[in-house]
Motif scaffolding. Structure first.
Motif, PDB file in Angstrom:
ATOM      1  N   SER A   2       0.627  -1.294   0.023  1.00 16.14           N
ATOM      2  CA  SER A   2      -0.078   0.062  -0.072  1.00 16.14           C
ATOM      3  C   SER A   2       0.874   1.319  -0.003  1.00 16.14           C
ATOM      4  CB  SER A   2      -0.927  -0.030   1.093  1.00 16.14           C
ATOM      5  OG  SER A   2      -0.209   0.125   2.691  1.00 16.14           O
ATOM      6  N   ASP A   3       0.694   2.175  -0.892  1.00 14.86           N
ATOM      7  CA  ASP A   3       1.202   3.456  -0.885  1.00 14.86           C
ATOM      8  C   ASP A   3       2.694   3.506  -0.944  1.00 14.86           C
ATOM      9  OD1 ASP A   3       0.528   6.743   0.494  1.00 14.86           O
ATOM     10  OD2 ASP A   3       1.647   6.247  -1.360  1.00 14.86           O
ATOM     11  N   ILE A   4       3.306   3.033  -2.070  1.00 16.66           N
ATOM     12  CA  ILE A   4       4.634   2.990  -2.054  1.00 16.66           C
ATOM     13  C   ILE A   4       5.373   4.348  -2.086  1.00 16.66           C
ATOM     14  CG2 ILE A   4       4.790   0.688  -3.218  1.00 16.66           C
ATOM     15  CD1 ILE A   4       5.404   2.280  -6.037  1.00 16.66           C
ATOM     16  N   GLN A   5       4.674   5.215  -2.504  1.00 14.41           N
ATOM     17  CA  GLN A   5       5.367   6.839  -2.167  1.00 14.41           C
ATOM     18  C   GLN A   5       5.519   7.463  -0.807  1.00 14.41           C
ATOM     19  OE1 GLN A   5       6.371   8.597  -5.004  1.00 14.41           O
ATOM     20  NE2 GLN A   5       5.496   7.092  -6.464  1.00 14.41           N
ATOM     21  N   GLU A   6       4.550   6.569  -0.020  1.00 12.55           N
ATOM     22  CA  GLU A   6       4.484   6.987   1.492  1.00 12.55           C
ATOM     23  C   GLU A   6       5.672   6.259   1.995  1.00 12.55           C
ATOM     24  OE1 GLU A   6       4.025   8.793   5.055  1.00 12.55           O
ATOM     25  OE2 GLU A   6       3.585   9.212   3.038  1.00 12.55           O
ATOM     26  N   LEU A  12      13.438   7.760   3.232  1.00 12.71           N
ATOM     27  CA  LEU A  12      14.110   8.863   2.931  1.00 12.71           C
ATOM     28  C   LEU A  12      14.113   9.744   4.192  1.00 12.71           C
ATOM     29  CD1 LEU A  12      13.594   9.746  -0.697  1.00 12.71           C
ATOM     30  CD2 LEU A  12      15.738   8.574   0.198  1.00 12.71           C
ATOM     31  N   ALA A  13      13.200  10.055   5.150  1.00 13.63           N
ATOM     32  CA  ALA A  13      12.961  10.730   6.108  1.00 13.63           C
ATOM     33  C   ALA A  13      13.917  10.334   7.123  1.00 13.63           C
ATOM     34  CB  ALA A  13      11.698  11.119   6.595  1.00 13.63           C
ATOM     35  N   SER A  14      13.988   8.848   7.308  1.00 12.29           N
ATOM     36  CA  SER A  14      14.732   8.419   8.324  1.00 12.29           C
ATOM     37  C   SER A  14      16.163   8.590   8.268  1.00 12.29           C
ATOM     38  CB  SER A  14      14.421   6.781   8.500  1.00 12.29           C
ATOM     39  OG  SER A  14      15.035   5.992   7.339  1.00 12.29           O
ATOM     40  N   TRP A  15      16.720   8.543   6.755  1.00 13.64           N
ATOM     41  CA  TRP A  15      18.165   8.850   6.374  1.00 13.64           C
ATOM     42  C   TRP A  15      18.386  10.381   6.801  1.00 13.64           C
ATOM     43  CZ3 TRP A  15      22.075   5.674   5.108  1.00 13.64           C
ATOM     44  CH2 TRP A  15      21.815   4.249   5.086  1.00 13.64           C
ATOM     45  N   ASN A  16      17.442  11.166   6.643  1.00 11.83           N
ATOM     46  CA  ASN A  16      17.609  12.650   6.882  1.00 11.83           C
ATOM     47  C   ASN A  16      17.318  13.141   8.217  1.00 11.83           C
ATOM     48  OD1 ASN A  16      18.263  13.227   4.228  1.00 11.83           O
ATOM     49  ND2 ASN A  16      15.876  13.386   3.503  1.00 11.83           N
ATOM     50  N   GLU A  17      16.899  12.368   9.131  1.00  8.51           N
ATOM     51  CA  GLU A  17      16.646  12.973  10.685  1.00  8.51           C
ATOM     52  C   GLU A  17      17.919  12.823  11.276  1.00  8.51           C
ATOM     53  OE1 GLU A  17      15.226  14.148  13.242  1.00  8.51           O
ATOM     54  OE2 GLU A  17      13.711  14.011  12.108  1.00  8.51           O
ATOM     55  N   LEU A 100      13.533  -1.499  -2.188  1.00  2.74           N
ATOM     56  CA  LEU A 100      12.760  -1.762  -0.871  1.00  2.74           C
ATOM     57  C   LEU A 100      11.633  -2.678  -0.893  1.00  2.74           C
ATOM     58  CD1 LEU A 100      11.475   2.037  -0.669  1.00  2.74           C
ATOM     59  CD2 LEU A 100      13.792   1.239   0.226  1.00  2.74           C
ATOM     60  N   VAL A 101      11.864  -3.685   0.206  1.00  2.00           N
ATOM     61  CA  VAL A 101      11.008  -5.016   0.127  1.00  2.00           C
ATOM     62  C   VAL A 101      10.183  -4.782   1.493  1.00  2.00           C
ATOM     63  CG1 VAL A 101      11.035  -7.480   0.269  1.00  2.00           C
ATOM     64  CG2 VAL A 101      12.707  -6.238  -1.305  1.00  2.00           C
ATOM     65  N   ALA A 102       8.890  -4.857   1.234  1.00  2.00           N
ATOM     66  CA  ALA A 102       8.116  -4.620   2.443  1.00  2.00           C
ATOM     67  C   ALA A 102       7.315  -6.015   2.616  1.00  2.00           C
ATOM     68  CB  ALA A 102       7.295  -3.451   2.229  1.00  2.00           C
ATOM     69  N   GLU A 103       6.858  -5.790   4.092  1.00  2.00           N
ATOM     70  CA  GLU A 103       6.008  -7.047   4.720  1.00  2.00           C
ATOM     71  C   GLU A 103       4.855  -6.116   5.303  1.00  2.00           C
ATOM     72  OE1 GLU A 103       8.061  -9.534   7.327  1.00  2.00           O
ATOM     73  OE2 GLU A 103       8.833 -10.691   5.509  1.00  2.00           O
ATOM     74  N   GLN A 104       3.550  -6.102   4.994  1.00  2.00           N
ATOM     75  CA  GLN A 104       2.405  -4.990   5.865  1.00  2.00           C
ATOM     76  C   GLN A 104       2.968  -3.644   5.981  1.00  2.00           C
ATOM     77  OE1 GLN A 104       1.784  -7.692   9.260  1.00  2.00           O
ATOM     78  NE2 GLN A 104       0.543  -9.225   7.885  1.00  2.00           N
ATOM     79  N   SER A 105       3.382  -3.039   4.850  1.00  2.00           N
ATOM     80  CA  SER A 105       3.715  -1.813   5.091  1.00  2.00           C
ATOM     81  C   SER A 105       5.129  -1.440   5.848  1.00  2.00           C
ATOM     82  CB  SER A 105       2.538  -0.978   5.111  1.00  2.00           C
ATOM     83  OG  SER A 105       1.561  -1.049   4.393  1.00  2.00           O
ATOM     84  N   ARG A 106       5.848  -2.056   6.246  1.00  2.00           N
ATOM     85  CA  ARG A 106       6.828  -2.096   6.918  1.00  2.00           C
ATOM     86  C   ARG A 106       8.100  -2.691   5.939  1.00  2.00           C
ATOM     87  NH1 ARG A 106       6.724  -3.644  13.085  1.00  2.00           N
ATOM     88  NH2 ARG A 106       8.269  -2.057  13.229  1.00  2.00           N
ATOM     89  N   LEU A 107       9.235  -1.986   6.229  1.00  2.00           N
ATOM     90  CA  LEU A 107      10.517  -2.555   5.438  1.00  2.00           C
ATOM     91  C   LEU A 107      11.159  -3.773   6.037  1.00  2.00           C
ATOM     92  CD1 LEU A 107      12.300   0.787   4.513  1.00  2.00           C
ATOM     93  CD2 LEU A 107      10.867  -0.504   2.909  1.00  2.00           C
ATOM     94  N   CYS A 108      11.528  -4.724   5.422  1.00  2.64           N
ATOM     95  CA  CYS A 108      12.013  -5.982   6.019  1.00  2.64           C
ATOM     96  C   CYS A 108      13.356  -6.008   5.092  1.00  2.64           C
ATOM     97  CB  CYS A 108      11.234  -7.407   5.574  1.00  2.64           C
ATOM     98  SG  CYS A 108      10.736  -7.682   3.968  1.00  2.64           S
ATOM     99  N   ARG A 109      13.638  -5.735   4.178  1.00  4.38           N
ATOM    100  CA  ARG A 109      14.849  -5.803   3.406  1.00  4.38           C
ATOM    101  C   ARG A 109      15.015  -4.410   2.457  1.00  4.38           C
ATOM    102  NH1 ARG A 109      14.883  -9.165   6.535  1.00  4.38           N
ATOM    103  NH2 ARG A 109      15.420 -11.437   6.118  1.00  4.38           N
TER     104      ARG A 109
END
Length: 115
Positions: A2-6, A12-17, A100-109
């Motif tokens: 769901s919503d790959i843009q988000e 990216l926000a995590s890399w910039n914080e 980016l590889v996701a499981e239930q809208s969270r990154l796993c890899r």
């Protein structure tokens, strides 16, 4: 996915914080417990190692920000994110690609490539 843009925006926000506590909170929300990040420079397993990898990159490139370089493309549970690192209002000094590889809208890899 769901919503790959988000998902890409949050990544990216995590890399910039720059604030360590806020960055860690973003990583906790974004990544699964068994997360793995790999690129040509680092292999990080788990949230602690991912947080350390991000902190190291920030120390190496002070004043630079990560941003999307085009449209995020995805299907099923994977997305392709072209990115660049550079000054806020300047040309990039590094460009790359993240899968980016996701499981239930969270990154796993995440598999990173540098150009």
């Amino acid at each position: 996915m769901s919503d790959i843009q988000e998902l890409a925006r949050r990544y990216l926000a995590s890399w910039n914080e720059r604030a360590p506590a806020r960055r860690r909170a973003l990583i906790e929300e974004l990544w699964t417990d068994d997360a793995r990040y790999v690129d040509p420079v680092v292999a990080a397993e788990g949230r602690d190692a991912i947080d350390a990898a991000v902190a190291t990159a920030q120390q190496q490139f002070p004043g630079l920000v990560y941003r999307a370089a085009g449209h995020v493309d995805g299907h099923h549970h994977a997305a392709r994110l072209a990115w660049e690192l550079g000054p806020v209002d300047g040309p990039p000094v590094i460009i790359g690609l993240a899968v980016l590889v996701a499981e239930q809208s969270r990154l796993c890899r995440v598999y990173g490539f540098l150009d």
